[in-house]
Design a protein around this motif. Structure first.
Motif, PDB file in Angstrom:
ATOM      1  N   LEU A  34       0.819  -1.230  -0.043  1.00 53.05           N
ATOM      2  CA  LEU A  34      -0.073   0.138  -0.111  1.00 53.05           C
ATOM      3  C   LEU A  34       0.821   1.333   0.082  1.00 53.05           C
ATOM      4  CD1 LEU A  34      -2.781  -0.926   2.518  1.00 53.05           C
ATOM      5  CD2 LEU A  34      -3.039  -1.008  -0.082  1.00 53.05           C
ATOM      6  N   ALA A  35       2.023   1.148   0.657  1.00 59.35           N
ATOM      7  CA  ALA A  35       2.870   2.539   0.799  1.00 59.35           C
ATOM      8  C   ALA A  35       3.360   2.589  -0.589  1.00 59.35           C
ATOM      9  CB  ALA A  35       3.829   2.160   2.020  1.00 59.35           C
ATOM     10  N   LEU A  36       3.887   1.545  -1.122  1.00 55.44           N
ATOM     11  CA  LEU A  36       4.561   1.838  -2.733  1.00 55.44           C
ATOM     12  C   LEU A  36       3.560   2.319  -3.738  1.00 55.44           C
ATOM     13  CD1 LEU A  36       6.722  -1.218  -3.333  1.00 55.44           C
ATOM     14  CD2 LEU A  36       7.384   0.845  -3.168  1.00 55.44           C
ATOM     15  N   ALA A  37       2.150   1.730  -3.593  1.00 59.24           N
ATOM     16  CA  ALA A  37       1.167   2.106  -4.566  1.00 59.24           C
ATOM     17  C   ALA A  37       0.374   3.394  -4.214  1.00 59.24           C
ATOM     18  CB  ALA A  37       0.219   1.082  -4.550  1.00 59.24           C
ATOM     19  N   THR A  38       0.556   3.975  -3.093  1.00 61.25           N
ATOM     20  CA  THR A  38      -0.312   5.051  -2.693  1.00 61.25           C
ATOM     21  C   THR A  38       0.693   6.183  -2.416  1.00 61.25           C
ATOM     22  OG1 THR A  38      -0.609   4.410  -0.532  1.00 61.25           O
ATOM     23  CG2 THR A  38      -2.311   3.926  -2.002  1.00 61.25           C
ATOM     24  N   ASP A  39       2.043   6.196  -2.607  1.00 61.54           N
ATOM     25  CA  ASP A  39       2.985   7.228  -2.493  1.00 61.54           C
ATOM     26  C   ASP A  39       3.071   7.669  -0.818  1.00 61.54           C
ATOM     27  OD1 ASP A  39       5.101   9.032  -3.106  1.00 61.54           O
ATOM     28  OD2 ASP A  39       3.695  10.550  -3.633  1.00 61.54           O
ATOM     29  N   LEU A  40       3.002   6.486  -0.127  1.00 62.73           N
ATOM     30  CA  LEU A  40       3.155   6.863   1.335  1.00 62.73           C
ATOM     31  C   LEU A  40       4.634   6.332   1.763  1.00 62.73           C
ATOM     32  CD1 LEU A  40      -0.155   5.264   2.822  1.00 62.73           C
ATOM     33  CD2 LEU A  40       0.561   7.767   2.640  1.00 62.73           C
ATOM     34  N   PRO A  41       4.960   6.863   2.981  1.00 61.38           N
ATOM     35  CA  PRO A  41       6.350   6.684   3.256  1.00 61.38           C
ATOM     36  C   PRO A  41       6.889   5.129   3.460  1.00 61.38           C
ATOM     37  CG  PRO A  41       5.447   8.276   4.887  1.00 61.38           C
ATOM     38  CD  PRO A  41       4.586   7.774   3.972  1.00 61.38           C
ATOM     39  N   VAL A  42       7.517   4.651   2.620  1.00 57.96           N
ATOM     40  CA  VAL A  42       7.631   2.985   2.632  1.00 57.96           C
ATOM     41  C   VAL A  42       8.683   2.647   3.785  1.00 57.96           C
ATOM     42  CG1 VAL A  42       8.307   1.101   1.144  1.00 57.96           C
ATOM     43  CG2 VAL A  42       7.244   3.005   0.296  1.00 57.96           C
ATOM     44  N   SER A  43       9.109   3.650   4.291  1.00 58.96           N
ATOM     45  CA  SER A  43      10.409   3.377   5.170  1.00 58.96           C
ATOM     46  C   SER A  43       9.755   2.804   6.537  1.00 58.96           C
ATOM     47  CB  SER A  43      10.939   4.487   5.686  1.00 58.96           C
ATOM     48  OG  SER A  43      10.146   5.802   6.127  1.00 58.96           O
ATOM     49  N   LEU A  44       8.471   3.204   6.934  1.00 55.00           N
ATOM     50  CA  LEU A  44       7.608   2.817   7.930  1.00 55.00           C
ATOM     51  C   LEU A  44       7.232   1.586   7.713  1.00 55.00           C
ATOM     52  CD1 LEU A  44       5.319   5.891   8.558  1.00 55.00           C
ATOM     53  CD2 LEU A  44       7.590   5.385   9.674  1.00 55.00           C
ATOM     54  N   ALA A  45       6.776   1.116   6.441  1.00 53.92           N
ATOM     55  CA  ALA A  45       6.511  -0.229   6.274  1.00 53.92           C
ATOM     56  C   ALA A  45       7.832  -1.396   6.292  1.00 53.92           C
ATOM     57  CB  ALA A  45       5.678  -0.376   5.339  1.00 53.92           C
ATOM     58  N   GLY A  46       8.811  -0.377   5.945  1.00 52.41           N
ATOM     59  CA  GLY A  46      10.021  -1.461   5.897  1.00 52.41           C
ATOM     60  C   GLY A  46      10.523  -1.893   7.158  1.00 52.41           C
ATOM     61  N   VAL A  47      10.233  -1.130   8.285  1.00 49.00           N
ATOM     62  CA  VAL A  47      10.531  -1.554   9.739  1.00 49.00           C
ATOM     63  C   VAL A  47       9.645  -2.807   9.870  1.00 49.00           C
ATOM     64  CG1 VAL A  47      10.660  -1.059  11.945  1.00 49.00           C
ATOM     65  CG2 VAL A  47      11.316   0.645  10.532  1.00 49.00           C
ATOM     66  N   ALA A  48       8.455  -2.864   9.483  1.00 48.76           N
ATOM     67  CA  ALA A  48       7.673  -4.098   9.606  1.00 48.76           C
ATOM     68  C   ALA A  48       8.245  -5.228   8.953  1.00 48.76           C
ATOM     69  CB  ALA A  48       6.292  -3.653   9.275  1.00 48.76           C
TER      70      ALA A  48
END
Length: 464
Positions: A234-248
């Protein structure tokens, strides 16, 4: 929106203008004041249409090495932007998802170059081993922050939904290399700590709280992996900060790899096997969840159609086939191993609950139930279950462990070893006597009585 600024020589200016007119794209030519004969074309287009427009301009006669600048546009007035998006942007129509070129670039930007990727994979595992053995959650979080696995993990799903087979192959290769490097780094760090005496070889690593959290796959870790995959996609597709999801994503990978390395060095094959199955489970379900999230956003892969049209016997096709087969085998083995252990855990919990419901053990309180990895007798070891209960009396409960063993063995239909750990709690009840000092409420009521009189206090129902 993007703004294409491209130099157009005078001899190809008519064909470039005809091409842009044919595409219904707005543009503006500004004559060049320098020494070159030509003009600069300003072409505002939707972000996902940049590559398509440039390809059409190159076909119209522009040199691919000509001066070209593409910049972001905060605001632009284009009357037919929706039509241009529908016509030239390859992506989820009518959805919020980014175009195929955008999501491809974002996924690629997440993965550092090879040397940096390998270095950070090793460093994150080394830091995670230190955090696990120190029983420090803060250090483990630090290892997740520097882990580089978000891009390599999510790229496979992105490549699958946009039919970029090269991206899928690169992602699969990066994941394998990263996991191997992380595991080797964890083994090396564990060996250094053990052989130099910083950690004793006799240390029971399974009793460390942080290590015990990553010994076996369970339903909660499965949920974490699925949620991490969805969040990253979702972060990749919607231009949200992917770094947060990267920690998960890293939370589902790095500690498990570090635990596997610790299990190998401390000679605990059941720990190593359980952590490896947990690691593979997380990897598989992160990839599947990310693919499902992108598919739900409207991305549609044409892999099957491309294979039907372009399939041929070649080394590259063979490499794709090997990767697909290998992934299918890993998925199958991981699914079987995960299901077997989750079913065993459920049987254990039911058996423990049945024994705890016995009135004989009414004074006991269940604290935790821990199970070693159920390896389906691959290593020839019996499963071990550790039950921790608290008690407030000195009763011995001599039959408690025996009843647990029989009940769990009956529920799971396999031999188990049961360890029971008692936590003794001493409790002293509060007592009140006539000599005790007055309570705060009594002192408050006494002050009110002196201030307004006893009759008024009784009228409000306050007793002193």
């Amino acid at each position: 929106m993007r703004l294409i600024q491209i130099f157009v020589p005078s001899d190809v200016r008519p064909s470039v203008g005809d091409t842009l007119d044919g595409m219904d794209v707005e543009y503006l030519f500004v004559d060049e004041d320098g020494t070159r004969d030509g003009a600069v074309a300003y072409v505002p287009v939707p972000a996902g249409a940049v590559d398509t427009v440039l390809e059409r301009l190159y076909d119209a006669g522009l040199d691919e090495d000509t001066y070209t600048v593409v910049t972001d546009v905060q605001r632009a007035t284009i009357p037919n932007v929706d039509e241009l998006t529908d016509e030239y942007v390859d992506g989820p129509k009518g959805a919020r998802g980014a175009s195929h070129p955008e999501i491809r670039d974002r996924a690629r930007d997440l993965t550092p170059e090879t040397a940096t990727y390998i270095a950070f994979a090793a460093l994150s595992a080394i830091v995670a081993v230190g955090g696990l053995l120190l029983n420090s959650a803060i250090v483990i979080v630090g290892a997740m922050v520097i882990a580089p696995f978000a891009g390599s993990t999510l790229s496979a799903s992105v490549g699958a939904v946009i039919s970029d087979r090269e991206m899928v192959v690169d992602s699969a290769t990066s994941q394998i290399v990263g996991l191997v490097v992380a595991f080797v780094g964890a083994v090396a760090m564990s060996l250094v700590l053990q052989r130099t005496g910083f950690m004793p070889p006799s240390l029971v690593v399974s009793r460390i709280d942080q290590v015990s959290s990553f010994l076996t796959p369970n339903l909660l870790t499965l949920v974490i992996a699925i949620a991490a995959g969805f969040a990253g996609a979702l972060a990749l597709a919607t231009d949200l900060p992917v770094s947060l999801a990267g920690v998960a994503v890293a939370a589902a990978i790095v500690p498990a790899a570090a635990t596997a390395g610790i299990g190998v060095v401390w000679g605990q094959p059941i720990i190593a096997l359980g952590a490896i199955v947990l690691l593979l489970m997380n990897i598989v379900f992160i990839n599947l969840a990310a693919y499902a999230a992108l598919f739900s956003l409207g991305y549609r892969s044409s892999v099957i159609r491309n294979l039907r049209n372009d399939v041929s016997v070649s080394v590259r096709t063979g490499a794709y086939a090997v990767i697909v087969v290998a992934f299918a085998v890993v998925v199958a083995l991981t699914a079987v191993g995960t299901y077997s252990h989750l079913a065993f855990e459920q049987d254990v919990n039911q058996g423990v609950e049945t024994v705890m419901d016995d009135p004989t053990y009414g004074s006991l309180e269940l604290v935790s139930v821990a199970t070693d990895y159920n390896d389906m007798n691959v290593l020839g070891n019996e499963e071990t279950v550790t039950v921790t209960v608290s008690r407030s009396t000195d009763a011995e409960y001599a039959q408690f462990a025996d009843e647990l063993q029989r009940e769990i063995a009956g529920q799971s239909d396999r031999p188990v070893t049961v360890n029971v750990r008692f936590i003794d709690i001493e409790q002293e009840q509060a007592t009140v006597s006539a000599d005790d000092p007055p309570s705060r409420l009594s002192r408050f009521a006494d002050r009110i009585t002196r201030a307004v009189g006893a009759s008024s206090v009784r009228a409000f129902g306050v007793s002193c």
